[in-house]
Design an enzyme around this catalytic site. Structure first.
Site, PDB file in Angstrom:
ATOM      1  N   SER A 118     -20.860 -18.538  -9.160  1.00  0.00           N
ATOM      2  CA  SER A 118     -20.504 -18.253 -10.892  1.00  0.00           C
ATOM      3  C   SER A 118     -19.336 -17.181 -10.797  1.00  0.00           C
ATOM      4  O   SER A 118     -18.382 -17.114  -9.982  1.00  0.00           O
ATOM      5  CB  SER A 118     -21.608 -18.235 -11.505  1.00  0.00           C
ATOM      6  OG  SER A 118     -20.881 -18.400 -12.753  1.00  0.00           O
ATOM      7  N   GLU A 168     -16.493 -25.146 -28.816  1.00  0.00           N
ATOM      8  CA  GLU A 168     -15.252 -25.707 -28.467  1.00  0.00           C
ATOM      9  C   GLU A 168     -14.400 -24.440 -27.893  1.00  0.00           C
ATOM     10  O   GLU A 168     -13.669 -24.770 -27.028  1.00  0.00           O
ATOM     11  CB  GLU A 168     -14.475 -25.749 -29.846  1.00  0.00           C
ATOM     12  CG  GLU A 168     -13.220 -26.631 -29.740  1.00  0.00           C
ATOM     13  CD  GLU A 168     -13.010 -28.005 -28.963  1.00  0.00           C
ATOM     14  OE1 GLU A 168     -12.060 -28.330 -28.327  1.00  0.00           O
ATOM     15  OE2 GLU A 168     -14.349 -28.603 -29.015  1.00  0.00           O
ATOM     16  N   HIS A 220     -24.072 -26.542 -12.475  1.00  0.00           N
ATOM     17  CA  HIS A 220     -23.681 -25.245 -11.900  1.00  0.00           C
ATOM     18  C   HIS A 220     -25.038 -24.360 -11.522  1.00  0.00           C
ATOM     19  O   HIS A 220     -25.128 -23.614 -10.686  1.00  0.00           O
ATOM     20  CB  HIS A 220     -23.130 -24.505 -13.410  1.00  0.00           C
ATOM     21  CG  HIS A 220     -22.647 -23.233 -12.917  1.00  0.00           C
ATOM     22  ND1 HIS A 220     -21.522 -22.967 -12.172  1.00  0.00           N
ATOM     23  CD2 HIS A 220     -22.777 -22.042 -13.631  1.00  0.00           C
ATOM     24  CE1 HIS A 220     -21.469 -21.629 -12.153  1.00  0.00           C
ATOM     25  NE2 HIS A 220     -22.236 -21.101 -12.986  1.00  0.00           N
TER      26      HIS A 220
END
Length: 307
Positions: free
Chosen positions: A175, A250, A286
């Site tokens: 990451s 969003e 992930h």
């Protein structure tokens, strides 16, 4: 220390979808017989903060040129995962690997806020994602200080304790750690010979890493990279969205758009001399890919392709 390492193994694996029952075959006694796990704290000269370094000493004698060494970011979580992979009776040549985890003096697997600061460039507020709890302040911009700490304090501390082959260093990050791993390759590529970027956060700070990538590509024209430089990029295929208010969700989706490790791997395929591998964990998220990427790192550090 051994009890701590075994406890951390169970905590770290359970946090990524691996149940403790799957890890119970590795006990304190079997680890003790095979490899020695220790830890020590270092205060970073430039940051004035303590880090915890986890060091796994092989049971076997060093090869003629010294031990190969694998440096793992997020060491509190990733060192137990790596020791699970290596096991109490590691097959050749994996038993010769020194494992170094760079972590924090905490009981849990991750220090989320400190890793934000340590692994990122200075980031404009509009590019900083919402915090997980909705209230914490995310600080950024510490990656150069952290890199200096790794180079000038962690590596020397390890190499005064064990005979290490300086031409067989591997760096793993996931990451933001994967983003950091790419940054080191792009800007100080001779510090390690093997790099692993697992689901690198290319999107961070408006994909600012692509500017360093462009400069790296320009410098690499004709002359390529130092001999033996290898890079493994891995990506996940399943998106797991964390619960956020609709506006924050969003915004996070927008921030995370753009290139991923897949596109970066395709671009870097043009670099002369770079030994590049790409692996897509299409059925993993992930988080769930992390222990699998750690396992691939061990194989890749010894010149073998990921599964």
């Amino acid at each position: 220390m051994l009890r701590f390492a075994t406890t951390m193994l169970l905590v770290a694996l359970s946090g990524f979808g691996v149940q403790p029952a799957q890890a119970q075959s590795v006990t304190a006694e079997t680890v003790k017989e095979a490899r020695k796990v220790e830890s020590f704290d270092l205060r970073a000269d430039r940051m004035g903060q303590d880090y915890r370094v986890f060091l796994v000493r092989p049971a076997e004698a060093p090869p003629p040129g010294g031990y190969p060494v694998i440096y793992l970011l997020d060491g509190n979580a990733t060192v137990p995962m790596m020791e699970k992979v290596i096991g109490p009776n590691p097959p050749e040549p994996y038993g010769s690997a020194v494992i170094v985890g760079i972590g924090y003096p905490i009981d849990g697997p991750f220090d989320i806020l400190r890793r934000y600061r340590d692994l990122t460039p200075p980031t404009p507020p509009e590019f900083i994602p919402p915090s997980r709890d909705g209230t914490s302040v995310i600080e950024t911009g510490g990656r150069d200080d952290f890199l200096t700490f790794v180079e000038t304090q962690v590596i020397p501390a390890v190499e005064t304790r064990l005979p290490i082959d300086p031409q067989r260093r591997t760096l793993f990050g996931h990451s933001l750690g994967g983003l950091f791993s790419l940054y080191v390759l792009y800007t100080k590529g001779d510090l390690f010979q093997t790099y692993v970027a697992a689901d690198p956060a290319i999107w961070w700070s408006g994909q600012a890493i692509l500017r360093e990538q462009a400069a790296f590509l320009e410098r690499s024209k004709g002359k390529g990279v130092p001999p033996g430089t290898a890079l493994l990029i891995e990506t996940s295929g399943k998106l797991v969205e964390r619960p956020l208010p609709p506006a924050d969700a969003e915004r996070l989706k927008h921030l995370r758009s753009g290139q991923t490790g897949r596109e970066v791997a395709a671009t870097l395929a043009t670099v002369p001399g770079l030994q590049l591998a790409f692996h897509d964990f299409a059925e993993e998220s992930h988080g769930s890919m992390l222990p699998l990427a750690v396992a691939d790192t061990l194989r890749f550090a010894f010149g073998r392709s990921p599964d």
